[in-house]
Design a protein around this motif. Structure first.
Motif, PDB file in Angstrom:
ATOM      1  N   UNK A  64      -4.637 -29.318   9.497  1.00 22.34           N
ATOM      2  CA  UNK A  64      -3.686 -30.349   9.920  1.00 22.34           C
ATOM      3  C   UNK A  64      -4.188 -31.741   9.558  1.00 22.34           C
ATOM      4  N   UNK A  65      -5.498 -31.976   9.698  1.00 22.48           N
ATOM      5  CA  UNK A  65      -6.073 -33.272   9.316  1.00 22.48           C
ATOM      6  C   UNK A  65      -5.846 -33.520   7.821  1.00 22.48           C
ATOM      7  N   UNK A  66      -6.096 -32.498   7.005  1.00 17.69           N
ATOM      8  CA  UNK A  66      -5.892 -32.628   5.558  1.00 17.69           C
ATOM      9  C   UNK A  66      -4.434 -32.990   5.263  1.00 17.69           C
ATOM     10  N   UNK A  67      -3.495 -32.260   5.865  1.00 21.09           N
ATOM     11  CA  UNK A  67      -2.069 -32.531   5.632  1.00 21.09           C
ATOM     12  C   UNK A  67      -1.713 -33.969   5.995  1.00 21.09           C
ATOM     13  N   UNK A  68      -2.206 -34.438   7.122  1.00 20.64           N
ATOM     14  CA  UNK A  68      -1.868 -35.789   7.606  1.00 20.64           C
ATOM     15  C   UNK A  68      -2.488 -36.893   6.751  1.00 20.64           C
ATOM     16  N   UNK A  69      -3.582 -36.621   6.069  1.00 17.26           N
ATOM     17  CA  UNK A  69      -4.314 -37.669   5.367  1.00 17.26           C
ATOM     18  C   UNK A  69      -4.108 -37.697   3.859  1.00 17.26           C
ATOM     19  N   UNK A  70      -3.203 -36.879   3.372  1.00 17.17           N
ATOM     20  CA  UNK A  70      -2.828 -36.955   1.964  1.00 17.17           C
ATOM     21  C   UNK A  70      -1.692 -37.962   1.869  1.00 17.17           C
ATOM     22  N   UNK A  71      -1.827 -38.965   0.998  1.00 14.82           N
ATOM     23  CA  UNK A  71      -0.793 -40.008   0.897  1.00 14.82           C
ATOM     24  C   UNK A  71       0.594 -39.426   0.616  1.00 14.82           C
ATOM     25  N   UNK A  72       1.600 -40.120   1.089  1.00  3.57           N
ATOM     26  CA  UNK A  72       2.989 -39.666   0.956  1.00  3.57           C
ATOM     27  C   UNK A  72       3.369 -39.389  -0.503  1.00  3.57           C
ATOM     28  N   UNK A  73       2.904 -40.226  -1.433  1.00  3.13           N
ATOM     29  CA  UNK A  73       3.274 -40.031  -2.839  1.00  3.13           C
ATOM     30  C   UNK A  73       2.601 -38.810  -3.467  1.00  3.13           C
ATOM     31  N   UNK A  74       1.641 -38.208  -2.792  1.00  2.00           N
ATOM     32  CA  UNK A  74       0.982 -36.998  -3.292  1.00  2.00           C
ATOM     33  C   UNK A  74       1.467 -35.739  -2.571  1.00  2.00           C
ATOM     34  N   UNK A  75       2.399 -35.911  -1.621  1.00  2.00           N
ATOM     35  CA  UNK A  75       2.941 -34.771  -0.889  1.00  2.00           C
ATOM     36  C   UNK A  75       3.972 -34.050  -1.768  1.00  2.00           C
ATOM     37  N   UNK A  76       3.994 -32.716  -1.725  1.00  2.00           N
ATOM     38  CA  UNK A  76       5.025 -31.992  -2.488  1.00  2.00           C
ATOM     39  C   UNK A  76       6.406 -32.220  -1.877  1.00  2.00           C
ATOM     40  N   UNK A  77       7.440 -32.047  -2.691  1.00  3.05           N
ATOM     41  CA  UNK A  77       8.797 -32.231  -2.185  1.00  3.05           C
ATOM     42  C   UNK A  77       9.120 -31.211  -1.095  1.00  3.05           C
ATOM     43  N   UNK A  78       8.605 -29.982  -1.282  1.00  5.06           N
ATOM     44  CA  UNK A  78       8.834 -28.925  -0.292  1.00  5.06           C
ATOM     45  C   UNK A  78       7.490 -28.332   0.102  1.00  5.06           C
TER      46      UNK A  78
END
Length: 108
Positions: free
Chosen positions: A47-61
């Motif tokens: 969960x920490x990893x998910x929260x700390x990846x910048x929005x522009x690096x998040x997958x669309x889905x």
């Protein structure tokens, strides 16, 4: 400064496993200290990893897939970012390191 590599030990994806091995092998081969964090075993770390990846690096889905690399709590990038840094010979700056660790040549 600690390099953290977030991995998934129980993934069924061969490509994901190869990407993880590539990063870990490079770090070990260059004697860069790092911490491997298995997100399949540690829910809090996942969960920490998910929260700390910048929005522009998040997958669309869905959620971002490992491997993901951090320097302390600063996001460095994913495998593609690492690969590009390796190709451009800029891995040490990519990881936030000032230079390659000095290693005594033992092949004399």
């Amino acid at each position: 400064m600690v390099i953290k590599v977030y991995i998934a030990s129980s993934s069924g994806s061969v490509a994901l496993k190869k990407h993880q091995q590539s990063i870990v092998g490079f770090l070990e081969g260059n004697r860069i200290n790092f911490q491997e964090i298995d997100i399949t075993m540690l829910e809090e770390q996942r969960l920490w990893m998910y929260r700390n990846i910048p929005q522009d690096k998040q997958p669309e889905k869905g959620n971002p897939l490992p491997p993901q690399i951090f320097s302390d709590d600063c996001y460095c990038g994913d495998y593609e970012d690492f690969f590009q840094a390796k190709e451009n010979n800029t891995v040490f700056s990519f990881l936030g390191l000032s230079s390659k660790p000095s290693v005594k040549d033992s092949e004399s």
